[in-house]
Design an enzyme around this catalytic site. Structure first.
Site, PDB file in Angstrom:
ATOM      1  CG  ASN A   9      -1.667   1.026   1.347  1.00 55.81           C
ATOM      2  OD1 ASN A   9      -1.712   2.223   0.501  1.00 55.81           O
ATOM      3  ND2 ASN A   9      -2.355   1.564   2.543  1.00 55.81           N
ATOM      4  CD1 TRP A  10       3.754   1.251  -2.720  1.00 54.37           C
ATOM      5  CD2 TRP A  10       3.719   2.540  -4.495  1.00 54.37           C
ATOM      6  NE1 TRP A  10       4.567   0.734  -3.434  1.00 54.37           N
ATOM      7  CE2 TRP A  10       4.761   1.619  -4.825  1.00 54.37           C
ATOM      8  CE3 TRP A  10       3.618   3.457  -5.602  1.00 54.37           C
ATOM      9  CZ2 TRP A  10       5.457   1.288  -6.087  1.00 54.37           C
ATOM     10  CZ3 TRP A  10       4.426   3.378  -6.622  1.00 54.37           C
ATOM     11  CH2 TRP A  10       5.333   2.242  -6.754  1.00 54.37           C
ATOM     12  CE  LYS A  11       0.026   3.188   4.849  1.00 56.79           C
ATOM     13  NZ  LYS A  11       0.068   3.558   6.333  1.00 56.79           N
ATOM     14  CG  HIS A  93      -5.590   1.379   5.630  1.00 57.84           C
ATOM     15  ND1 HIS A  93      -5.150   2.489   6.807  1.00 57.84           N
ATOM     16  CD2 HIS A  93      -4.496   0.773   5.199  1.00 57.84           C
ATOM     17  CE1 HIS A  93      -3.660   2.370   6.741  1.00 57.84           C
ATOM     18  NE2 HIS A  93      -3.551   1.263   6.269  1.00 57.84           N
ATOM     19  CD  GLU A  95      -2.800   5.265   7.177  1.00 57.28           C
ATOM     20  OE1 GLU A  95      -2.954   5.333   5.868  1.00 57.28           O
ATOM     21  OE2 GLU A  95      -1.892   4.861   7.608  1.00 57.28           O
ATOM     22  CD  GLU A 163      -3.209  -2.986   7.564  1.00 56.77           C
ATOM     23  OE1 GLU A 163      -1.915  -3.105   6.969  1.00 56.77           O
ATOM     24  OE2 GLU A 163      -3.672  -1.842   7.409  1.00 56.77           O
ATOM     25  N   GLY A 169       3.115   1.971  10.865  1.00 55.15           N
ATOM     26  CA  GLY A 169       4.046   2.954  10.712  1.00 55.15           C
ATOM     27  C   GLY A 169       4.817   3.300  12.099  1.00 55.15           C
ATOM     28  CB  SER A 209       5.897  -2.124  11.948  1.00 55.65           C
ATOM     29  OG  SER A 209       5.206  -0.855  12.110  1.00 55.65           O
ATOM     30  N   GLY A 230       2.865  -1.360   4.257  1.00 53.83           N
ATOM     31  CA  GLY A 230       2.915   0.255   4.219  1.00 53.83           C
ATOM     32  C   GLY A 230       4.397   0.587   3.595  1.00 53.83           C
ATOM     33  N   GLY A 231       4.945   1.321   4.445  1.00 49.09           N
ATOM     34  CA  GLY A 231       6.296   1.614   4.240  1.00 49.09           C
ATOM     35  C   GLY A 231       7.253   0.964   3.441  1.00 49.09           C
TER      36      GLY A 231
HETATM   37  C1  PEP Z   1      -0.558  -0.027   6.250  1.00 46.15           C
HETATM   38  O1  PEP Z   1      -0.879   1.050   6.440  1.00 46.15           O
HETATM   39  O2  PEP Z   1      -1.320  -0.867   6.076  1.00 46.15           O
HETATM   40  C2  PEP Z   1       0.740  -0.438   6.925  1.00 46.15           C
HETATM   41  C3  PEP Z   1       0.650  -1.858   7.442  1.00 46.15           C
HETATM   42  O3  PEP Z   1       1.941   0.173   7.202  1.00 46.15           O
HETATM   43  P1  PEP Z   1       3.327   0.236   7.617  1.00 46.15           P
HETATM   44  O4  PEP Z   1       3.685  -1.475   6.817  1.00 46.15           O
HETATM   45  O5  PEP Z   1       4.072   1.161   7.072  1.00 46.15           O
HETATM   46  O6  PEP Z   1       3.141   0.098   9.141  1.00 46.15           O
END
Ligand code: PEP
Length: 249
Positions: A9-11, A93, A95, A163, A169, A209, A230-231
């Site tokens: 997920n590049w957000k 999600h 967010e 999640e 993050g 993470s 994500g990241g």
């Molecule tokens: C996400 O936002 O779905 C996520 C898992 O982010 P990260 O891997 O950066 O924690």
């Protein structure tokens, strides 16, 4: 057997220059034994789909509107995402739930449109730290599952991502026991609602993470069929390490 899935997920990250990461990723994994999905920002989706055409990488959306079309300025429909090349859409999600006030019923309505369009809905659930601290994580997850997942769900059109909000993050990750407890609970809930056949065929992702350094142990937990990342999905090299860990399980 559930096919493993590594989803990124590049957000709200990346412009056209980031598409080179997709080329690198596809080149690193020409014939993987699992599914690889990247969900870039919507303006990049069509170009991303072209970049990964005829490769092992698929692309998806990060959200959509519940309606098929209409007067919804700034919104995007599932059909539009499909037309741009998406095979899946992330929904609910945290967010979106936290920043945009999305409720379970909103997520469910979106999931119906996504499934009606022939796309896969990746429905996210997860508890906040406050909810975990008062030890009602499973109640929260149970409510999100029953409220967000539509009746028409199958192993083909549904993926569930667990999640924990506090792990996204932050570099913080639940213990393997905590991940296993929630994933086993989600599996049991899906089997109870949809029957063993469908319940056992839905893929369950862990997200929060995940990095190349912790992926192997997380993927060893029961009922973890992959990750929503994500990241560490922004750079092909990092995401590739996670894919390798998943392939080695
Ligand atoms: C996400 O936002 O779905 C996520 C898992 O982010 P990260 O891997 O950066 O924690």
């Amino acid at each position: 057997m559930r096919r493993k899935l590594a989803a990124g997920n590049w957000k709200m990250n990346g412009t056209g220059a980031a598409l080179s990461e997709l080329d690198l990723l596809a080149a690193k994994h020409p014939s993987p034994s699992l599914d690889i999905l990247i969900c870039p920002p919507a303006p990049l989706l069509h170009r991303a789909a072209s970049a990964v055409e005829n490769t092992s990488v698929s692309v998806g959306g990060q959200d959509c509107h519940a309606d098929a079309s209409g007067a919804h300025t700034g919104d995007i429909s599932a059909e539009m995402l499909k037309d741009a090349g998406a095979s899946a859409v992330i929904l609910g999600h945290s967010e979106r739930r936290v920043d945009h006030g999305e409720r379970n019923e909103d997520v469910r309505a979106k999931a119906r449109t996504v499934m009606d369009a022939g796309l896969q809905a990746i429905i996210c659930v997860g508890e906040s730290l406050e909810q975990r601290d008062v030890a009602n994580t499973l109640d929260i997850i149970g409510g999100q599952l029953s409220g967000s997942i539509p009746d028409q769900s199958t192993g083909e059109n549904l993926v569930v991502a667990y999640e924990p909000i506090w792990a996204i993050g932050t570099g913080k990750v639940p213990t393997l026991e905590e991940i296993g407890e929630v994933h086993d609970f989600i599996r049991a809930r899906l089997e109870r609602r949809f029957g063993e056949g469908v319940g056992r065929s839905v893929r369950l992702l862990y997200g929060g993470s995940v990095k190349p350094g912790n992926a192997t142990e997380i993927f060893g937990v029961s009922n973890v069929d992959g990750a929503l990342v994500g990241g560490a999905s922004l750079k092909a090299e990092d995401f590739s390490g996670i894919i390798q860990a998943l392939e080695s399980i």
